[in-house]
Design an enzyme around this catalytic site. Structure first.
Site, short mmCIF file in Angstrom:
data_model
loop_
_atom_site.label_atom_id
_atom_site.label_comp_id
_atom_site.label_asym_id
_atom_site.label_seq_id
_atom_site.Cartn_x
_atom_site.Cartn_y
_atom_site.Cartn_z
N HIS A 1 -68.13 -19.78 11.42
CA HIS A 1 -69.57 -19.71 11.19
C HIS A 1 -69.76 -19.69 9.66
CE1 HIS A 1 -69.83 -18.47 15.44
NE2 HIS A 1 -71.11 -18.78 15.36
N GLU B 1 -71.76 -26.55 18.32
CA GLU B 1 -73.18 -26.55 18.70
C GLU B 1 -74.04 -27.33 17.71
OE1 GLU B 1 -74.14 -22.42 19.39
OE2 GLU B 1 -72.38 -22.16 20.66
N TRP C 1 -80.05 -24.11 15.53
CA TRP C 1 -79.93 -22.72 15.06
C TRP C 1 -78.90 -22.52 13.97
CZ3 TRP C 1 -79.75 -24.06 20.31
CH2 TRP C 1 -78.49 -24.38 20.81
N TYR D 1 -73.69 -20.85 27.88
CA TYR D 1 -74.10 -19.51 28.28
C TYR D 1 -75.14 -19.66 29.38
CZ TYR D 1 -71.61 -17.84 24.20
OH TYR D 1 -70.62 -17.56 23.29
N GLU E 1 -66.97 -22.10 24.80
CA GLU E 1 -67.56 -20.76 24.80
C GLU E 1 -68.26 -20.60 26.14
OE1 GLU E 1 -70.15 -19.40 21.68
OE2 GLU E 1 -69.00 -20.42 20.11
#
Length: 526
Positions: free
Chosen positions: A148, A209, A214, A276, A300
């Site tokens: 990240h 992602e 985001w 998720y 994930e």
């Protein structure tokens, strides 16, 4: 993990182990394993454990590519250990082991908690988790690293969740943003080189992602993103000599454009989805990713944000979804904290399912070969368990459909209705596929027992390669109402890195008549 999850450091969950739900003998075994897990770092004490340190990236890739071909022990388990510069710890991993009796096959670490800031933002990129990762590999596991990254558009980093408007500057180290990005890559390379020196192959998952909105790297111009990925790949692999990386492309399941940012087969080894959901069986995107002809992973997994923290999510739903909807999954990585199996329900079922492979159970052939994302073992390209996988028909009377009337393996196949008098029909998928390093292509076909096939319906497995769409086929084979396997030798086929179409041609003779159906299943590269 999405920015909604990591915009601030996540809180730690309660680690109380859940009651065992097995017979007394199994309970005793699990409790014994829990006592052995008290140390903060996992180490191997069993002589039967095979370490993975020292294995080549091609051997690891070949193993992962071939896992879904097994009848059992076919999907490697995984768990995220945390952010290296923000409290990476094996406490939760040990809690998971105490509940399940298993260490995860894949242990994950993040080199950077990108919400943080510092006068020198390169200090935010931290690889101090490497010792635990190397221990995990020596104990018979695999490791994955993501980052990240703090935004290179700001002198002090941070701004993880702020889209970078000057993303193209990453391509030019003469710009302030580009120079800062290069310094981030240099710091990342130091950590990855440390693992290389320890003989550890790394499942490296940058820019995850990227189709979301985001992260600072998210929702960028696809062409620019692809250039940045390729330059990053070249810098780390060629300039820095990091030949221990398996590159993982992982969009988010909740947004479209999952393949729009794909940088190409030459710079990706594994494709995956970050997912998720409280209803894993409904997660979209699997067929899109499988169509890229790379090994697939659920990179994930966890419950949705709305239910995370309640402790009520049942992780059994994930292994059921893998069985029923995502059978080509090579590994999964469960997130930690309130999203993790150790803080929810069903961890034992997830890690002790007959399909699940845990640390110490990875039977990797050190001589396994292969390049790119296809590995050196047989890889099922299309099994039609989850749909038509982008295949279409030409000259057919109906379909194609995913059906369960017949299958050579699994429970489903691709079907099309045909009028035998039409003489020639095709079932095919027209999309780019990289078959570099593959020796053969095979497919199982079947003819319905109704209609009159006359002197015999024949089928050819074919590929079309290159800009000229050059046709190469297996030669005609008579199709029966049993299972007929077509095999195309790829040894003399030019342009395997640019296969434009894979298909089966069915030809009915002049003396045939009536309506029938043809089926295709188990399209495999070996």
């Amino acid at each position: 993990m999405t920015g909604r999850h990591v915009s601030t450091p996540p809180a730690r969950p309660d680690h109380r182990p859940r009651p065992a739900r097995r017979a007394a003998a199994l309970l005793a075994a699990v409790l014994t394993a829990a006592a052995a897990a008290a140390a903060t770092a996992p180490t191997s004490s069993a002589a039967t454990v095979t370490g993975t340190a020292g294995l080549s990236r091609s051997a690891v890739l070949a193993y992962l590519a071939g896992l879904p071909n097994h009848s059992a022990n076919r999907v490697a388990s995984g768990f995220f250990g945390g952010y290296s510069n923000n409290g990476f710890s094996l406490t939760q991993t040990s809690a998971l082991q105490s509940q399940t009796g298993q260490w995860p096959a894949v242990l994950g670490c993040d080199y950077g908690a990108g919400w943080a800031t510092a006068t020198d933002p390169t200090t935010l990129i931290d690889s101090s988790c490497n010792g635990a990762l190397a221990d995990h590999a020596r104990a018979g596991g695999l490791v994955t690293v993501d980052v990240h990254y703090p935004s290179p558009g700001y002198a002090n980093g941070g701004n993880l969740n702020t889209r970078l408007s000057s993303f193209a500057d990453l391509l030019n180290p003469a710009t302030e943003t580009g120079a800062r990005w290069r310094s981030y890559l240099d710091k990342t390379a130091q950590g990855l080189a440390d693992l290389r020196a320890a003989g550890v192959t790394v499942l490296f998952r940058p820019f995850h992602e990227m189709n979301g909105d985001w992260f600072w790297w998210g929702n960028q111009d696809p062409g620019t993103f692809q250039q940045v990925w390729r330059q990053m790949h070249d810098y780390l692999v060629t300039t820095k000599g990091l030949d221990n990386l398996l590159w993982v492309y992982a969009p988010d399941m909740s947004r479209g454009n999952r393949t729009a940012f794909y940088p190409g087969a030459a710079t990706v080894d594994i494709v995956g989805l970050d997912a998720y959901s409280d209803t894993p069986s409904t997660v979209p995107g699997y067929d899109e990713m499988i169509a890229l002809s790379k090994p697939f992973a659920l990179t994930e997994i966890g419950p949705s944000n709305s239910s995370a923290g309640s402790g009520t999510f049942d992780y059994s739903l994930w292994i059921r979804a893998i069985h029923d909807k995502f059978p080509r999954t090579s590994y999964f990585l469960a997130w930690n904290d309130k999203w993790g199996p150790q803080a929810n329900q069903g961890a034992w079922n997830l890690f002790n399912d007959p399909w699940t492979v845990n640390r110490g159970e990875l039977a990797i052939d050190p001589n396994g070969g292969g390049t790119g994302g296809t590995g050196g073992t047989a890889q099922s390209l299309f099994d039609f368990e989850s749909g038509t996988a982008g295949w279409t028909g030409s000259g057919i009377a109906g379909g194609p459909w995913k059906v369960q009337e017949w299958a050579s393996q699994g429970s489903s196949s691709l079907k099309a209705d045909v009028d035998l008098g039409s003489r020639t029909v095709y079932l095919a998928r027209t999309a780019g596929t990289d078959l570099t390093g593959r020796a053969a292509l095979s497919a199982d076909v079947h003819l319905a027992p109704w209609g009159s096939p006359g002197s015999g319906v024949t089928a050819r497995l074919y590929v079309k390669t290159g800009s000229a769409w050059t046709w190469t086929d297996s030669g005609p084979v008579t199709v029966t109402s049993g299972t007929t396997t077509l095999r195309l030798n790829l040894g003399s086929v030019a342009g395997l890195s640019d296969v434009r179409e894979i298909g089966v041609q069915f030809v009915s003779p002049a003396d045939s008549s009536g309506r029938s159906a043809v089926y295709v299943d188990n399209v495999t590269a070996s």
